[in-house]
Motif scaffolding. Sequence first.
Motif: not given
Lengths: 224, 751
Positions: B283-294, B327-337
Motif C-alpha cells: 500500500l503506497g500512493g492511493a492506499g487501499l484504493s490502489c491495492a484493492t483495484s490493482e 498511512s505507511q507500512e501496510r501490505m495486502c495479501a491474497v490467501v487461500e481460505p
Amino acid sequence: MRVGVITFPGTLDDVDAQRAVRYADGEAVPLWHGDHDLKGVDAVIVPGGFSYGDYLRCGAIARFAPVMQEVIEAAHKGMPVLGICNGFQILAEAHLLPGALVRNHKLHFVCRDQWLAVENNTTPWTTRYDKGAEILVPLKSGEGGYQADQKTLDELEGENRVVFRYVGENPNGSRNNIAGITNARGNVVGLMPHPEHAIDALTGPTDDGLGMFLSLLDAVQVKA
Amino acid sequence: MSIDTVKNAEATPDQEQPYKELGLKDDEYARIKEILQRRPTDAELAMYSVMWSEHCSYKSSKVHLKYFGDTTTDEMRAKMLAGIGENAGVVDIGDGWAVTFKAESHNHPSYVEPYQGAATGVGGIVRDILAMGARPLAVMDPLRFGKPDAEDTKRVLPGIVAGVGGYGNCLGLPNIGGEVVFDESYQGNPLVNALCVGAMRVEDLHLAHASGTGNKVILYGARTGLDGIGGVSVLASETFDDSAGKRKKLPSVQVGDPFTEKVLIECSLELFEKGIVVGIQDLGGAGLSCATSELASAGDGGMHVWLDRVPLRAKNMTPAEILSSESQERMCAVVEPANVEAFMEVCRKWDVIATEIGEVTDGDRLVITYHDEVVVDVPPRTVAHEGPVYHRPIQRPADQDELQANTPDSLERPENVLELIKIMAASPNLASKKWVTQQYDRYVRGGTVLAQPSDGGMIRIDEETGRGVALSTDCNGRYTKLDPYEGAKLALAEAYRNVAATGATPVAVTNCLNFGSPEDPGVMWQFEQAVKGLADGCAELGIPVTGGNVSFYNQTGTTAILPTPVVGVLGVIDDVRRRIPTGIGAEAGETLLLLGETRDEFGGSEWAHHVHGHLGGLPPKVDLQREKLLGQVLVAGSRDGMVSAAHDLSEGGLAQTLVETCLIGEVGARVFLQGDLFTELFSESAGRVLVAVPRTEEQRFTDMCTARRLPWRKVGVVDPGSKALEIQGLGELPLDELREAWEGTLPALFD
C-alpha cells in the motif's frame, strides 16, 4: 562453541553477529526475544539494531524481554555476554553494565570506520589482542555517547574496566573516549562499534573485529 | 455521519460533487459517470480521482513510455522475469537468483516536510521490492537541491538526509550510493529519489494477482489513519462538524515508522517462505484504493471488501478517507481460505495486525461495503488500468536554439590550472559527500562490498559463490537541458560506465524521470526526447528497461527544473571478490592509464557552471558502442586480475578523478599529460575511465586494449612514497590541502 544471538523485533545486525560466530568456527544459535531458555549456549551476543524501534529509550523495552531475564541470570553466573551497539545499550539498561548511552554530541547518526585502542585484553572477548593494540572497525550509531557519573568513571578506570577507547577525534562525545566497557567480573562486555562488521576486508574496513570472536573460542575451550 | 452509498448516488443523480477540487477535469468526471451509468459515490470519486491522478495513472507519460516496450527486443528480454507494469522489474542473475530493483520519487512531500517526506520515500520503494517476494537488500538515494547556500536548502537538505538515514538505518538496509547535486533550478523543488534492490530465489517470485474465487484478502501491518489523505479531505470537511467539534487536520505528508516496516518485512518474508501467499501488493500512493483495484484488476475475478473491518487509528473516518489514506507500512495479501490461520499465526509471532478485509469473487466488479451498505461498485480495470490517456502538446522550446548556440567557447579559461583543480574539488557538486553519506549505515547485513564514494555500490547476494550485483544512478540535468535526447543517453552511459568500473557486467536499467509540468509543451518535448534517448540507448547497449517512475510538475511558477531523467543501471558480478576498488595504492607499483578519448568538450560542464555560471552549447558526445567496449575491457581486466583500481571520468573531468582516486586511496601520484592541460584536465568527454594497473600487468592490459581498439594512454604512476598529486608542468598539490578542499565544503555549509 555454541553462541546464542538474540533477535528482538527491530534487531538488525543479528545476521552479522551469526556470521562472525561462524567465521570463528562457532555454531550460532538464534535466540528469540520471547524465549525462556538459552538453549544450552556457551555465550550470548546481544546484537545491534533498533530493538522495539528504540521506543521510549534505546534498549529500555528490550531489557524486559523474557530472554533477557535468562541472559541476566546467566551473566551473573559468569557466562560471557557481548553487547554490540544497541546490545550495549540494552546491557546498560539491564544494569549488567554501568552508565548510559546518549545522543551523539553532534546530534547526527555517524557511520564511519573508527580506530579503537584495546585497553583490556583479559576479558573472554579480547584475549587475542595485545594490550594497547589499535584496531579499525565500523562505528554506526546515533546514540553512542557514553555517559556515567564521575564515581563510576573513576571505578571503571581504576579497575581497568575500560575495554576499548576511541583513538583520534571523539566521534560521539563519550566521556573519557570510552567505546566499550566490562563488568566487575569481566565476563560481560559492551561496546558501541561493530566488530562483527570487520571480520573480512571484503565487506568491512578490516578483519580486526574477528579477534573478539576468536578470543571467545579460546575462552570457551579453556573452560571445556 | 451520513455515508454516500451507491443507492444514495442513484437516488441523487444531480448532487454536486467537488471533483475539480480533487483534481479531475470535466471530461474525466463525465467519463466516470459514463462508466458507472450514474454519479460516483464519495468513495468512488475518491478512488477515481487519486487513481487517475498523474502520479498513479501516468496519463501524460503513458503514450511515451510505451516506447520502452517497443524498443525492447526478445533478446534484451531474455533475462527479465518481470518488467514494466509490475511493482518492480526482476532480472535473472544466475545461480538461481532473481534480483529486483526500482527507483521512485518522493519530491513534493519532501519539500513540504523534508524528514518524513524522504523517510516515507525510502519506506515506499522498499515495500515495492518486498511485494515482488524479495528480501530488500540495499537502498540508494539520488538527491537534488537548490543553491547550496540558499536558506531553503539549509532547511530541506539536513531534514531529507536525516529522513533517508533515519528510516533506512532503522530498517537495516545498507545505503550503498546515490547522488547529491546542487542547481538553482531545484530551489523549491528538491528531488528525492529512492532506489531499492532486493533478491529472491527465482521460484519465489510473487506477482500482485488476486486469483481464485473464495480466496481471502488480508490487510496487514499498521493501522489506517488520517495521514497522507491529501486532497480527499475536501470530501469530509463539511460532514464532520459533529458535537465533538471539528476534527484536527492531519498533515498531508505521511508519517513513517521504520520499526513497523522492519517487522513487516520479516513477517512477509516468513509468509513467503511458508508458501501461503497467492498474491501480494504493497500500500503506497492511493492506499487501499490502489491495492484493492490493482489486485482485483490483475486477477481473474472480482473482489468484495468490507471496509468497516479495516483497523483504524482515527475515529469517524469516512469510507472515502479509509480508501485514500496513505498511512505507511501496510501490505495486502491474497490467501487461500485453508491458509488463513497459518497466515495469522505468523502475523501474531511478529505482533503484526492482520485482518481479513475481503474476498475474491467470481464476478468482475470491485464491490466495497461499509456496514452492509454498498459504497463502491466499479469495474476494477477502469480504476487501476484504464485511466485517461493524454496526448499532451509537444513543442521544442523556442529558446532551445539560442541555448545551444551560446557555447562555452568564449568563456575565459584559467591561467592557473593547478589552482583550479583545488577550486573545483571544493565546489559543492564535486566536493566529498561524506557529510551526507556518513549519516547512512552502509555496513548492515554484512554484504556491502562497495559503497559511496565508489562509482557504484556493490552487494554480495550469495555468500557461497560470491555472486553479487552492482548499481549506479546518474543524471546530469544540465546535459539534458542542452539536449534531452543525448542527455538521457549520457545519463545511461555514465551509470553503465560506473557499474562496469566496479568489474560488474551491466544487465538492466531502471529510471526515475523528474520533469516540470506536462502541461507545458516545452517540458513534454524534453520528456519525449529523454524517453527516446534512453530507450534507443538501451537498445544500442542491449540491456532492457525493467521499470521506472515519472514525476511531473517539478516547477516553481512557470520555471521547470532541469530535466532530470535519473538512470539506474544494475550489473552482475559472478564473484564479488574480484570487484575493482576506486582508490589507488592497493598494489605496490601501479601505472595510471586513461582509457578513452579526450576532446574539447565544456558544454554543460561543471567548470562552466561553477566558475562562470554558464549553461549553453551542446553536451559531450556520447558513443554507446565505445561505452560497451570500455565495459567489456573493464570486466575482462577484473576477471583476469589486471586492474587494481578504476574510477570513471564525469563531472569535473580527469582532474576530479585524479583527486578522488588519490584521496580515497590515501596515496600520491605523478601525472604527465600532453596537449592543452586545461582541456586534458577539465573536459567532460564521455566514455573515459582512469585505471590503475600493477606494473606487472601493464603490458598484458594495454595489449588487450590495443587488440580491442580501445584508445588508451599512460598518464602517470602511483607514488606510494608521495603525499601529493603532482601534475608535470604544473606543480604539486599536497594531499592534505586537497582533502581539506574536498571534504571541507559540505560541513562548512551544513554543520
